[in-house]
Design a protein around this motif. Structure first.
Motif, PDB file in Angstrom:
ATOM      1  N   GLN A 197     -13.105  -3.574  -2.692  1.00 42.90           N
ATOM      2  CA  GLN A 197     -13.373  -4.986  -2.455  1.00 42.90           C
ATOM      3  C   GLN A 197     -12.586  -5.425  -1.224  1.00 42.90           C
ATOM      4  O   GLN A 197     -11.504  -4.914  -0.946  1.00 42.90           O
ATOM      5  CB  GLN A 197     -12.970  -5.817  -3.665  1.00 42.90           C
ATOM      6  CG  GLN A 197     -13.408  -7.248  -3.565  1.00 42.90           C
ATOM      7  CD  GLN A 197     -13.253  -7.992  -4.886  1.00 42.90           C
ATOM      8  OE1 GLN A 197     -12.688  -7.467  -5.828  1.00 42.90           O
ATOM      9  NE2 GLN A 197     -13.748  -9.188  -4.935  1.00 42.90           N
ATOM     10  N   ILE A 198     -13.143  -6.374  -0.492  1.00 42.74           N
ATOM     11  CA  ILE A 198     -12.481  -6.886   0.703  1.00 42.74           C
ATOM     12  C   ILE A 198     -11.894  -8.259   0.391  1.00 42.74           C
ATOM     13  O   ILE A 198     -12.603  -9.167  -0.040  1.00 42.74           O
ATOM     14  CB  ILE A 198     -13.476  -6.976   1.881  1.00 42.74           C
ATOM     15  CG1 ILE A 198     -13.951  -5.579   2.250  1.00 42.74           C
ATOM     16  CG2 ILE A 198     -12.823  -7.658   3.072  1.00 42.74           C
ATOM     17  CD1 ILE A 198     -14.987  -5.551   3.348  1.00 42.74           C
ATOM     18  N   PHE A 199     -10.565  -8.371   0.574  1.00 39.43           N
ATOM     19  CA  PHE A 199      -9.852  -9.635   0.434  1.00 39.43           C
ATOM     20  C   PHE A 199      -9.387 -10.024   1.823  1.00 39.43           C
ATOM     21  O   PHE A 199      -8.590  -9.321   2.434  1.00 39.43           O
ATOM     22  CB  PHE A 199      -8.640  -9.507  -0.490  1.00 39.43           C
ATOM     23  CG  PHE A 199      -8.986  -9.237  -1.927  1.00 39.43           C
ATOM     24  CD1 PHE A 199      -9.796 -10.085  -2.646  1.00 39.43           C
ATOM     25  CD2 PHE A 199      -8.484  -8.119  -2.579  1.00 39.43           C
ATOM     26  CE1 PHE A 199     -10.098  -9.834  -3.962  1.00 39.43           C
ATOM     27  CE2 PHE A 199      -8.777  -7.863  -3.893  1.00 39.43           C
ATOM     28  CZ  PHE A 199      -9.592  -8.729  -4.596  1.00 39.43           C
ATOM     29  N   GLY A 200      -9.884 -11.139   2.338  1.00 40.86           N
ATOM     30  CA  GLY A 200      -9.531 -11.528   3.712  1.00 40.86           C
ATOM     31  C   GLY A 200     -10.155 -10.534   4.672  1.00 40.86           C
ATOM     32  O   GLY A 200     -11.349 -10.319   4.688  1.00 40.86           O
ATOM     33  N   ASN A 201      -9.355  -9.906   5.502  1.00 41.27           N
ATOM     34  CA  ASN A 201      -9.839  -8.897   6.440  1.00 41.27           C
ATOM     35  C   ASN A 201      -9.388  -7.488   6.047  1.00 41.27           C
ATOM     36  O   ASN A 201      -9.500  -6.568   6.838  1.00 41.27           O
ATOM     37  CB  ASN A 201      -9.328  -9.204   7.858  1.00 41.27           C
ATOM     38  CG  ASN A 201      -9.979 -10.454   8.411  1.00 41.27           C
ATOM     39  OD1 ASN A 201     -11.081 -10.798   8.019  1.00 41.27           O
ATOM     40  ND2 ASN A 201      -9.283 -11.122   9.318  1.00 41.27           N
ATOM     41  N   LYS A 202      -8.870  -7.321   4.831  1.00 42.55           N
ATOM     42  CA  LYS A 202      -8.340  -6.028   4.406  1.00 42.55           C
ATOM     43  C   LYS A 202      -9.139  -5.492   3.216  1.00 42.55           C
ATOM     44  O   LYS A 202      -9.583  -6.261   2.356  1.00 42.55           O
ATOM     45  CB  LYS A 202      -6.868  -6.152   4.018  1.00 42.55           C
ATOM     46  CG  LYS A 202      -5.990  -6.567   5.183  1.00 42.55           C
ATOM     47  CD  LYS A 202      -4.558  -6.689   4.767  1.00 42.55           C
ATOM     48  CE  LYS A 202      -3.697  -7.143   5.939  1.00 42.55           C
ATOM     49  NZ  LYS A 202      -2.307  -7.286   5.533  1.00 42.55           N
ATOM     50  N   MET A 203      -9.323  -4.162   3.179  1.00 43.23           N
ATOM     51  CA  MET A 203     -10.056  -3.534   2.089  1.00 43.23           C
ATOM     52  C   MET A 203      -9.066  -3.001   1.049  1.00 43.23           C
ATOM     53  O   MET A 203      -8.085  -2.363   1.377  1.00 43.23           O
ATOM     54  CB  MET A 203     -10.929  -2.379   2.599  1.00 43.23           C
ATOM     55  CG  MET A 203     -11.755  -1.734   1.500  1.00 43.23           C
ATOM     56  SD  MET A 203     -12.766  -0.372   2.075  1.00 43.23           S
ATOM     57  CE  MET A 203     -14.022  -1.264   2.960  1.00 43.23           C
TER      58      MET A 203
ATOM     59  N   VAL B  55      -8.091   0.380 -14.437  1.00 44.64           N
ATOM     60  CA  VAL B  55      -6.925   1.248 -14.518  1.00 44.64           C
ATOM     61  C   VAL B  55      -6.054   0.936 -13.314  1.00 44.64           C
ATOM     62  O   VAL B  55      -6.457   1.164 -12.180  1.00 44.64           O
ATOM     63  CB  VAL B  55      -7.334   2.743 -14.499  1.00 44.64           C
ATOM     64  CG1 VAL B  55      -6.112   3.626 -14.554  1.00 44.64           C
ATOM     65  CG2 VAL B  55      -8.279   3.066 -15.619  1.00 44.64           C
ATOM     66  N   GLY B  56      -4.865   0.416 -13.547  1.00 39.60           N
ATOM     67  CA  GLY B  56      -3.962   0.117 -12.440  1.00 39.60           C
ATOM     68  C   GLY B  56      -4.287  -1.196 -11.750  1.00 39.60           C
ATOM     69  O   GLY B  56      -5.096  -1.993 -12.207  1.00 39.60           O
ATOM     70  N   ASP B  57      -3.633  -1.423 -10.610  1.00 37.17           N
ATOM     71  CA  ASP B  57      -3.767  -2.650  -9.840  1.00 37.17           C
ATOM     72  C   ASP B  57      -4.503  -2.375  -8.532  1.00 37.17           C
ATOM     73  O   ASP B  57      -4.709  -1.239  -8.146  1.00 37.17           O
ATOM     74  CB  ASP B  57      -2.391  -3.240  -9.532  1.00 37.17           C
ATOM     75  CG  ASP B  57      -1.661  -3.671 -10.811  1.00 37.17           C
ATOM     76  OD1 ASP B  57      -2.350  -4.130 -11.736  1.00 37.17           O
ATOM     77  OD2 ASP B  57      -0.431  -3.530 -10.846  1.00 37.17           O
ATOM     78  N   TRP B  58      -4.866  -3.471  -7.840  1.00 34.38           N
ATOM     79  CA  TRP B  58      -5.493  -3.336  -6.534  1.00 34.38           C
ATOM     80  C   TRP B  58      -4.458  -2.795  -5.564  1.00 34.38           C
ATOM     81  O   TRP B  58      -3.300  -3.192  -5.569  1.00 34.38           O
ATOM     82  CB  TRP B  58      -6.000  -4.685  -6.039  1.00 34.38           C
ATOM     83  CG  TRP B  58      -7.199  -5.168  -6.786  1.00 34.38           C
ATOM     84  CD1 TRP B  58      -7.228  -6.118  -7.761  1.00 34.38           C
ATOM     85  CD2 TRP B  58      -8.552  -4.731  -6.613  1.00 34.38           C
ATOM     86  NE1 TRP B  58      -8.515  -6.300  -8.209  1.00 34.38           N
ATOM     87  CE2 TRP B  58      -9.339  -5.460  -7.531  1.00 34.38           C
ATOM     88  CE3 TRP B  58      -9.154  -3.795  -5.798  1.00 34.38           C
ATOM     89  CZ2 TRP B  58     -10.713  -5.280  -7.631  1.00 34.38           C
ATOM     90  CZ3 TRP B  58     -10.529  -3.608  -5.899  1.00 34.38           C
ATOM     91  CH2 TRP B  58     -11.283  -4.349  -6.810  1.00 34.38           C
ATOM     92  N   GLU B  59      -4.879  -1.866  -4.682  1.00 32.00           N
ATOM     93  CA  GLU B  59      -3.998  -1.328  -3.664  1.00 32.00           C
ATOM     94  C   GLU B  59      -4.731  -1.314  -2.329  1.00 32.00           C
ATOM     95  O   GLU B  59      -5.945  -1.182  -2.277  1.00 32.00           O
ATOM     96  CB  GLU B  59      -3.517   0.076  -4.016  1.00 32.00           C
ATOM     97  CG  GLU B  59      -4.610   1.098  -4.174  1.00 32.00           C
ATOM     98  CD  GLU B  59      -4.080   2.450  -4.618  1.00 32.00           C
ATOM     99  OE1 GLU B  59      -4.638   3.446  -4.113  1.00 32.00           O
ATOM    100  OE2 GLU B  59      -3.163   2.516  -5.418  1.00 32.00           O
ATOM    101  N   LEU B  60      -3.958  -1.480  -1.266  1.00 34.60           N
ATOM    102  CA  LEU B  60      -4.499  -1.507   0.076  1.00 34.60           C
ATOM    103  C   LEU B  60      -5.004  -0.117   0.448  1.00 34.60           C
ATOM    104  O   LEU B  60      -4.319   0.878   0.237  1.00 34.60           O
ATOM    105  CB  LEU B  60      -3.443  -1.974   1.071  1.00 34.60           C
ATOM    106  CG  LEU B  60      -3.870  -2.191   2.510  1.00 34.60           C
ATOM    107  CD1 LEU B  60      -4.924  -3.293   2.597  1.00 34.60           C
ATOM    108  CD2 LEU B  60      -2.680  -2.538   3.372  1.00 34.60           C
ATOM    109  N   VAL B  61      -6.204  -0.039   1.007  1.00 36.95           N
ATOM    110  CA  VAL B  61      -6.763   1.255   1.417  1.00 36.95           C
ATOM    111  C   VAL B  61      -6.081   1.685   2.700  1.00 36.95           C
ATOM    112  O   VAL B  61      -6.067   0.935   3.669  1.00 36.95           O
ATOM    113  CB  VAL B  61      -8.292   1.153   1.614  1.00 36.95           C
ATOM    114  CG1 VAL B  61      -8.850   2.473   2.135  1.00 36.95           C
ATOM    115  CG2 VAL B  61      -8.980   0.747   0.334  1.00 36.95           C
ATOM    116  N   PRO B  62      -5.520   2.902   2.718  1.00 36.65           N
ATOM    117  CA  PRO B  62      -4.804   3.342   3.941  1.00 36.65           C
ATOM    118  C   PRO B  62      -5.741   3.663   5.076  1.00 36.65           C
ATOM    119  O   PRO B  62      -6.868   3.930   4.967  1.00 36.65           O
ATOM    120  CB  PRO B  62      -4.075   4.613   3.487  1.00 36.65           C
ATOM    121  CG  PRO B  62      -4.684   5.038   2.200  1.00 36.65           C
ATOM    122  CD  PRO B  62      -5.421   3.864   1.652  1.00 36.65           C
TER     123      PRO B  62
END
Length: 82
Positions: free
Chosen positions: A56-62, A75-82
Motif C-alpha cells: 500500500q502507498i501512504f503519501g509518497n512511500k510504499m 501478521v506484523g506491522d506495516w514496514e517501509l519497502v526498501p
C-alpha cells in the motif's frame, strides 16, 4: 638436517593417498495401503499457513505488510519497502 627430514616426511604424509570408505545407502520401505482415489473421501489438508505480502502507498512511500490468507488476519506491522 633433522628439520629437513621432518619437513619432508610431513609433506609426504600429507600428499600420500588415504583410503576413504563410504557407507552404503540405506533405504527403508514402509508398507502402505493403496486406495482407489475415486472412492476415497479423504481431503488433502495443508499443514502450513499461506502468507503473502500486501502493498500500500501512504503519501509518497510504499509500505508492505504480511497477510495470512489461511487465517484471514494480518501478521506484523506495516514496514517501509526498501
Amino acid at each position: 638436517m633433522k628439520k629437513k627430514i621432518i619437513i619432508l616426511l610431513s609433506i609426504l604424509s600429507m600428499l600420500s593417498p588415504s583410503t576413504v570408505f563410504a557407507e552404503d545407502i540405506c533405504t527403508i520401505t514402509v508398507p502402505t495401503t493403496i486406495t482407489d482415489s475415486e472412492n476415497s473421501t479423504e481431503v488433502i489438508m495443508p499443514m502450513s499457513d499461506v502468507i503473502i505480502w500486501k502493498y500500500q502507498i501512504f503519501g509518497n512511500k510504499m509500505y508492505r505488510r504480511r497477510y495470512n490468507v489461511t487465517k484471514k488476519q494480518w501478521v506484523g506491522d506495516w514496514e517501509l519497502v526498501p
